[in-house]
Design a protein around this motif. Structure first.
Motif, mmCIF file in Angstrom:
data_model
loop_
_atom_site.group_PDB
_atom_site.id
_atom_site.type_symbol
_atom_site.label_atom_id
_atom_site.label_comp_id
_atom_site.label_asym_id
_atom_site.label_seq_id
_atom_site.Cartn_x
_atom_site.Cartn_y
_atom_site.Cartn_z
ATOM 1 N N GLU A 402 0.832 -1.192 0.000
ATOM 2 C CA GLU A 402 0.000 0.000 0.000
ATOM 3 C C GLU A 402 0.873 1.250 0.000
ATOM 4 O O GLU A 402 1.999 1.239 0.505
ATOM 5 N N VAL A 403 0.315 2.328 -0.571
ATOM 6 C CA VAL A 403 0.944 3.649 -0.502
ATOM 7 C C VAL A 403 -0.114 4.637 -0.037
ATOM 8 O O VAL A 403 -1.323 4.418 -0.216
ATOM 9 N N GLN A 404 0.332 5.742 0.558
ATOM 10 C CA GLN A 404 -0.567 6.758 1.086
ATOM 11 C C GLN A 404 -0.266 8.099 0.449
ATOM 12 O O GLN A 404 0.899 8.466 0.278
ATOM 13 N N VAL A 405 -1.334 8.815 0.099
ATOM 14 C CA VAL A 405 -1.221 10.176 -0.409
ATOM 15 C C VAL A 405 -1.336 11.112 0.783
ATOM 16 O O VAL A 405 -2.347 11.115 1.494
ATOM 17 N N VAL A 406 -0.273 11.869 1.072
ATOM 18 C CA VAL A 406 -0.200 12.689 2.285
ATOM 19 C C VAL A 406 -0.048 14.152 1.898
ATOM 20 O O VAL A 406 0.343 14.503 0.781
ATOM 21 N N GLY A 407 -0.341 15.003 2.846
ATOM 22 C CA GLY A 407 -0.227 16.447 2.650
ATOM 23 C C GLY A 407 -0.600 17.165 3.931
ATOM 24 O O GLY A 407 -0.361 16.669 5.030
ATOM 25 N N VAL A 414 -3.031 12.009 5.991
ATOM 26 C CA VAL A 414 -3.293 10.974 4.995
ATOM 27 C C VAL A 414 -4.623 11.269 4.318
ATOM 28 O O VAL A 414 -5.677 11.286 4.969
ATOM 29 N N PHE A 415 -4.594 11.502 3.032
ATOM 30 C CA PHE A 415 -5.802 11.785 2.276
ATOM 31 C C PHE A 415 -6.469 10.504 1.755
ATOM 32 O O PHE A 415 -7.690 10.372 1.801
#
Length: 549
Positions: A402-407, A414-415
């Protein structure tokens, strides 16, 4: 006897034909002049036997069993008194059964074995009859048993049966080609060679003992206990030079013992060398992995790379090797023809790529071409796969993990979490909307195995598929407009880092940098680990005060 053999041949080919072959088998019988019954059954088949067919490998197994029967038991029956008038018929039955297997191999299988010359399948029967193997096979069936009527049943008259040795070596090659762990069979085969040498020595020792008289001296076999086990024990102590043997007394015994010592040292050294080669071939992959890791560790130590970066590189090596059994899949496939690489890529990766919504509706052949360009890379937990604002040159497909889109303000919010089969990076790769920069930060959540597609490779593929190119750009544009991966747009555009002026000592350390990139750039490390190693190297070789982030 001839009628029985040809009937057996007919039944074999009928069985093969009924097992799944649609080839026509024609039977015809003819009468010999002066005879009132059929003497031959002629068969003609339009099919051939492939050398890689499992049926042929199974048949070679039976031929090898028959050959081993003769190899092991002919010397034993000649030396030891195990062949008696009470069991002679059982020995003869087994002998002639092995001869039947030899005959069927010559008449049925070998003439119909596939033979290709210049890309064309030629007459297999004529080719087999011209080979040296055919001559050896025929000589192996020379009926020296006819001398039984004069000398009695002597197993040494079956010595020509040992000339069928080429079938044994062919079986070894075919079996190793289909085994996943062929080195196990090589170890067993090498051990059997040593056991056979001891077997022959035991037979010779008993024959010498019987020639001089059992128990006539302290050196010969005394006739007590199991004769084969006692003689085999003597052979083991002699050939392996264990020692503790009685001293030979006669000249004949001394010469035999000297020959035993010389042959034992020579044979044992050969066996050790072969075993070393077998074990070396079995562990060659592990040795290559250790060499790559040791060289990388030595390189990082020489440039004083920080310990945290070294530990992550070591973790990547360990996990990649344990999960894949190799460091770079492309190294194994580069020697294969393009068609075979495509077949392997389709079998391994097509199920994953075909489920990606971005490629649904695209040309099937375009997907096949794309599969050959995919690279598999493992990312460690916490590694940045891509960062917002950087130039996008690659697209990613999640193979496993898994990968996470963060900002967010802290960069840790974690979006969304993307799982196996998801794709990201396509917006920058397809350069829709006039930009080719990343629109989000993507971090590996745990160990993640990703497929990477380079922009140059994708453009070379899409040139030949304009309709698929339009469809991909349309889907990427729709994905950009939805703006799923950039909910933190209130923060404004990502700052662009300008070019820094080259330091005054650039010419002094640029050569070191080039050499470093040659050594580190060839590693199959993820780009983030490679960047960390290169950054740490640059920090250590630049003069103080000339490196600024």
């Amino acid at each position: 006897m001839c009628l029985l053999l040809e009937l057996c041949e007919a039944f074999i080919w009928v069985a093969i034909s009924e097992a799944g072959n649609s080839n026509e088998v024609i039977f015809c019988s003819r009468r010999n002049s002066g005879s009132s019954f059929p003497v031959a059954v002629l068969m003609r088949a339009s099919f051939i036997i492939s050398i890689g067919d499992l049926v042929y490998v199974l048949w070679l197994f039976f031929v090898t069993l028959a050959w081993n029967w003769n190899v092991w038991l002919i010397p034993m029956r000649w030396a030891f008194p195990y062949q008696t008038p009470s069991n002679i018929y059982l020995w003869l039955l087994a002998d002639y059964l092995c001869d039947l297997i030899y005959i069927l191999d010559i008449m049925v299988f070998q003439p119909r074995l596939q033979f290709v010359r210049g890309g064309d399948i030629v007459d297999m029967r004529k080719n087999y009859m011209k080979t040296f193997r055919f001559k050896m096979d025929v000589i192996s069936l020379v009926p020296l048993e006819l001398f039984y009527f004069k000398t009695g049943i002597n197993p040494l008259l079956r010595f020509p049966r040992l000339l069928k040795v080429m079938s044994f070596f062919e079986f070894n090659d075919r079996l190793e080609a289909i085994l996943t762990k062929a080195y196990v069979y090589r170890v067993i085969r090498t051990t059997s060679y040593l056991l056979y040498c001891l077997h022959c020595n035991a037979c010779l020792f008993y024959w010498i003992s019987a020639y001089e008289g059992l128990g006539s001296t302290k050196w010969v076999y005394d006739g007590k206990g199991n004769s084969y086990i006692r003689c085999y024990y003597f052979a083991v102590k002699t050939l392996i030079t264990i020692g503790g043997l009685p001293e030979p007394t006669t000249l004949f015994e001394i010469i035999f013992q000297l020959i035993n010592y010389f042959v034992g040292v020579f044979a044992f050294s050969i066996m050790i060398g072969q075993m070393r080669d077998v074990v070396g071939a079995a562990t060659s992959g592990q040795t290559y992995y250790r060499a790559c890791m040791d060289n990388t560790v030595k390189y990082m130590a020489s440039y004083r790379i920080p310990k945290d970066v070294q530990n992550r590189v070591k973790t990547w090596y360990n996990y990649t090797w344990q999960s894949q059994g190799m460091l770079d899949e492309q190294e194994l496939l580069v020697q294969l023809p393009d068609k075979m690489r495509l077949d392997i890529a389709v079998d391994v990766n097509y199920d994953i790529v075909s489920k990606v919504s971005l490629f649904q509706g695209c040309d099937r052949q375009m997907i096949f071409d794309m599969l050959k360009s995919l690279r598999s890379v493992v990312y460690l937990p916490g590694d940045y796969v891509c960062k917002k604002g950087e130039v996008g040159r690659e697209m990613y497909i999640i193979k496993a993990g898994e990968v996470q889109v963060v900002g967010g303000p802290d960069g840790k919010t974690v979006f969304v979490t993307l799982k196996s089969g998801s794709v990201f990076g396509e917006i920058s790769l397809l350069a829709v909307g006039g930009g080719n920069r990343r629109t989000a930060n993507v971090v590996a959540h745990g160990f993640a195995n990703l497929f990477i597609l380079d922009k140059k490779d994708l453009n070379e593929i899409l040139v030949h598929y304009p309709e698929s190119q339009k469809l991909l750009r349309k889907k990427a544009r729709a994905s950009r407009y939805q703006d799923r991966f950039t909910p933190d747009t209130r923060q404004g555009p990502h700052p662009v880092i300008g070019r820094r002026k080259r330091p005054r000592y650039w010419g002094c350390w640029s050569g070191c940098l080039v050499r470093m990139r040659r050594r580190v750039g060839n590693l199959s490390l993820p780009s983030v680990l490679l960047a960390n190693v290169q950054r740490a190297t640059i920090t250590n070789i630049l003069p103080t005060g000339h490196y600024k982030l």
